[in-house]
Design a protein around this motif. Structure first.
Motif, PDB file in Angstrom:
ATOM      1  N   GLY A   1      -0.047  20.194 -13.690  1.00  0.00           N
ATOM      2  CA  GLY A   1       1.078  19.622 -13.791  1.00  0.00           C
ATOM      3  C   GLY A   1       2.057  18.604 -12.930  1.00  0.00           C
TER       4      GLY A   1
ATOM      5  N   VAL B   1       1.150  15.747 -11.064  1.00  0.00           N
ATOM      6  CA  VAL B   1       1.761  14.639 -10.911  1.00  0.00           C
ATOM      7  C   VAL B   1       3.416  14.206 -10.797  1.00  0.00           C
ATOM      8  CG1 VAL B   1       2.157  13.588 -13.271  1.00  0.00           C
ATOM      9  CG2 VAL B   1       0.372  15.222 -12.868  1.00  0.00           C
ATOM     10  N   THR B   2       4.154  15.792 -10.716  1.00  0.00           N
ATOM     11  CA  THR B   2       5.039  15.831 -10.318  1.00  0.00           C
ATOM     12  C   THR B   2       5.019  15.665  -8.869  1.00  0.00           C
ATOM     13  OG1 THR B   2       5.375  17.706 -11.671  1.00  0.00           O
ATOM     14  CG2 THR B   2       7.215  17.227 -10.129  1.00  0.00           C
TER      15      THR B   2
ATOM     16  N   LEU C   1       4.379  11.794  -8.577  1.00  0.00           N
ATOM     17  CA  LEU C   1       5.463  10.921  -8.931  1.00  0.00           C
ATOM     18  C   LEU C   1       6.735  10.648  -8.801  1.00  0.00           C
ATOM     19  CD1 LEU C   1       4.366  10.846 -12.683  1.00  0.00           C
ATOM     20  CD2 LEU C   1       3.471   8.855 -11.415  1.00  0.00           C
TER      21      LEU C   1
ATOM     22  N   PHE D   1      -5.833  15.014 -15.267  1.00  0.00           N
ATOM     23  CA  PHE D   1      -3.803  15.228 -15.743  1.00  0.00           C
ATOM     24  C   PHE D   1      -3.674  14.169 -15.397  1.00  0.00           C
ATOM     25  CE2 PHE D   1      -0.304  17.538 -16.911  1.00  0.00           C
ATOM     26  CZ  PHE D   1      -1.027  17.907 -17.598  1.00  0.00           C
ATOM     27  N   MET D   2      -3.657  13.918 -13.868  1.00  0.00           N
ATOM     28  CA  MET D   2      -2.828  12.580 -13.048  1.00  0.00           C
ATOM     29  C   MET D   2      -2.988  11.621 -13.686  1.00  0.00           C
ATOM     30  SD  MET D   2      -4.455  14.307  -9.213  1.00  0.00           S
ATOM     31  CE  MET D   2      -3.881  11.936  -8.258  1.00  0.00           C
ATOM     32  N   GLN D   3      -4.410  11.678 -14.362  1.00  0.00           N
ATOM     33  CA  GLN D   3      -4.982   8.858 -14.509  1.00  0.00           C
ATOM     34  C   GLN D   3      -3.941   9.109 -15.852  1.00  0.00           C
ATOM     35  OE1 GLN D   3      -9.253   9.349 -16.173  1.00  0.00           O
ATOM     36  NE2 GLN D   3      -9.237   7.965 -15.521  1.00  0.00           N
ATOM     37  N   SER D   4      -4.174  10.743 -17.000  1.00  0.00           N
ATOM     38  CA  SER D   4      -3.511  10.607 -17.933  1.00  0.00           C
ATOM     39  C   SER D   4      -1.581  10.151 -18.225  1.00  0.00           C
ATOM     40  CB  SER D   4      -3.880  11.733 -18.804  1.00  0.00           C
ATOM     41  OG  SER D   4      -2.644  12.383 -18.442  1.00  0.00           O
ATOM     42  N   ALA D   5      -1.790  10.268 -16.712  1.00  0.00           N
ATOM     43  CA  ALA D   5       0.245  10.201 -15.827  1.00  0.00           C
ATOM     44  C   ALA D   5       0.423   9.042 -15.983  1.00  0.00           C
ATOM     45  CB  ALA D   5       0.768  11.056 -15.087  1.00  0.00           C
TER      46      ALA D   5
END
Lengths: 256, 196
Positions: free
Chosen positions: A211, A214-215, A218, A244-248
């Motif tokens: 995560g 992702v933070t 983004l 995880f990145m892809q799902s975000a």
């Protein structure tokens, strides 16, 4: 879409990858070539190596390792540590590295960025910087040198702009405050620099969970991020992070 | 024999290693005679179009490279693809080899898009081929033309990331640094040219 890059970082000491506890209590993690192949096959978009004792031991970087990695993996990689001159940069690049990374050297001799960019092109010249929180600085962060040990009095944002003007083609922002915490990247200085310069910015220091990537992508607009401990220990894989990145909804290279 | 043309435009180590991984020992050369007798020619390059053209001229390689591009299995990479086009805007403009029609232009300044375009981006083929990511590093990009077989988009521009003409294939990305996908393209180049 241009994808966000995940870059495993390996600290190398005397031909072995060691746990990034600088200069003391080093733990052997493995062979740099084997680890590079594993990461490349496992989805790393790029690699970075720091010869962590080359500067302190006042010796040139271990070129044998650079060449062996170049022969074994076919993705870009950067090399830092022990680079003292344009001639050292040339040795590393001719051995097969895509980029060279300088940090303390550029603070002491900023012209090295210009000379390196003129000879090899700015895309080969990476500036590593280690900012630490300091409210007295205009941007709130001060540049440290020599493995966090020396405070330079330089404003981090100012230094980033100047380094890019001189010739840096990419900046690795390694937060002293976040480094080793595994509590996430330092978003504020990463974002400030990512928005201030026209070259890619790589976030470094503090990654502990998927995560966190992702933070940083983004919320801090980093172009790439460095991963070390959390994949070196086997706790997570590059694919865990990338899923995880892809799902975000972050553009991610999944086909490898 | 596979010749890799060395005209002082960048580092050839990665190209050599990538072919070595496929079992192909390449000959790195600056000699027009060696290029002229090679079965296959690899034409890489990183740097500026103007100095690349000057180097090709001073080494006497212009005709040998043009001839190879027109007649033999030929692989252009990055700047080696760009200078196959007719003209580049780099450094105030320079006429290039003219093997492929079209011009090479700088990426426009667009908020949020950094130049050089650096990293892994997708190449979309014009056939049934799926789009795949390859590694790019460049500040100038080539027009789309009738020989374009791969298109990539960055900073609002769609540009040629792969061209094919006869036995020539050329790409803007670096197959030698694009992992498995890149080695796949190099392997295809070797195999096509062996069976041809």
């Amino acid at each position: 879409m241009l994808t966000k890059r995940i870059i495993p970082c390996m600290d190398v000491m005397r031909g072995r990858v060691t746990k990034g506890v600088r200069f003391a209590n080093n733990i052997d993690l493995g062979d740099p070539v084997e680890m590079s192949v594993g990461y490349s096959d496992g989805g790393a978009d790029e690699l970075v190596f720091y010869d962590i004792t080359a500067s302190a031991e006042k010796r040139p970087i271990d070129i044998g390792v650079v060449g062996a990695v170049a022969a074994a993996v076919h993705i870009p990689f950067a090399v830092g540590g022990g680079i003292a001159s344009v001639a050292d940069m040339e040795r590393v690049i001719l051995a097969g590295a895509e980029k060279v990374s300088v940090n303390s050297l550029a603070i002491e001799n900023p012209e090295i960025l210009k000379e390196g960019a003129q000879v090899f092109g700015r895309q080969c010249i990476v500036l590593g910087m280690d900012p630490v929180r300091n409210e007295k600085m205009p941007c709130g962060y001060e540049i440290t040198a020599r493995g966090f040990r020396v405070r330079t009095g330089m404003d981090a944002l100012e230094w980033a702009r100047r380094a890019v003007d001189l010739g840096a083609g990419e900046i690795v922002v390694n937060s002293v405050d976040a480094d080793g915490t595994r509590e996430g990247f330092e978003l504020e200085i990463t974002r400030k620099i990512a928005h201030a310069v026209g070259v890619p910015v790589v976030a470094s220091g503090g990654a502990g969970r998927p995560g966190h990537f992702v933070t940083v992508f983004l919320e801090a607009d980093a172009d790439a991020a460095i991963v070390a401990g959390m994949v070196h220990t086997g706790e997570y894989t590059i694919t865990d992070i990338k899923r995880f990145m892809q799902s975000a909804g972050i553009p991610t290279r999944m086909d490898y | 024999m596979t010749a890799v043309v060395d005209y002082g435009a960048g580092n050839l180590t990665s190209v050599k290693y990538a072919f070595a991984a496929l079992g192909e020992a390449v000959e790195v050369t600056s000699s027009p005679a060696v290029v002229a007798r090679a079965e296959r020619v690899v034409f890489p390059g990183v740097g500026a179009a103007k100095s690349a053209m000057e180097n090709l001229k001073s080494l006497g390689l212009v005709d040998a490279v043009r001839e190879a591009a027109a007649t033999r299995p030929f692989l252009g990479i990055c700047l080696g693809m760009q200078i196959l086009f007719e003209r580049s805007d780099e450094d105030g403009g320079v006429d290039t080899l003219g093997v492929i029609p079209g011009r090479v232009r700088r990426f426009p300044d667009v908020e949020g898009f950094k130049v050089p375009h650096m990293g892994w981006n997708s190449v979309t083929g014009n056939g049934e081929r799926e789009s795949r990511e390859y590694y790019f590093v460049h500040s100038y990009c080539a027009d789309i033309c009738e020989f374009t077989t791969g298109v990539t988009e960055y900073a609002g521009v769609k540009f040629t990331s792969e061209v094919r003409k006869g036995r020539l294939v050329a790409c803007q990305f670096h197959p030698e640094k694009s992992g498995r996908a890149g080695l796949g393209l190099l392997k295809e180049f070797l195999e096509c040219s062996r069976s041809a």
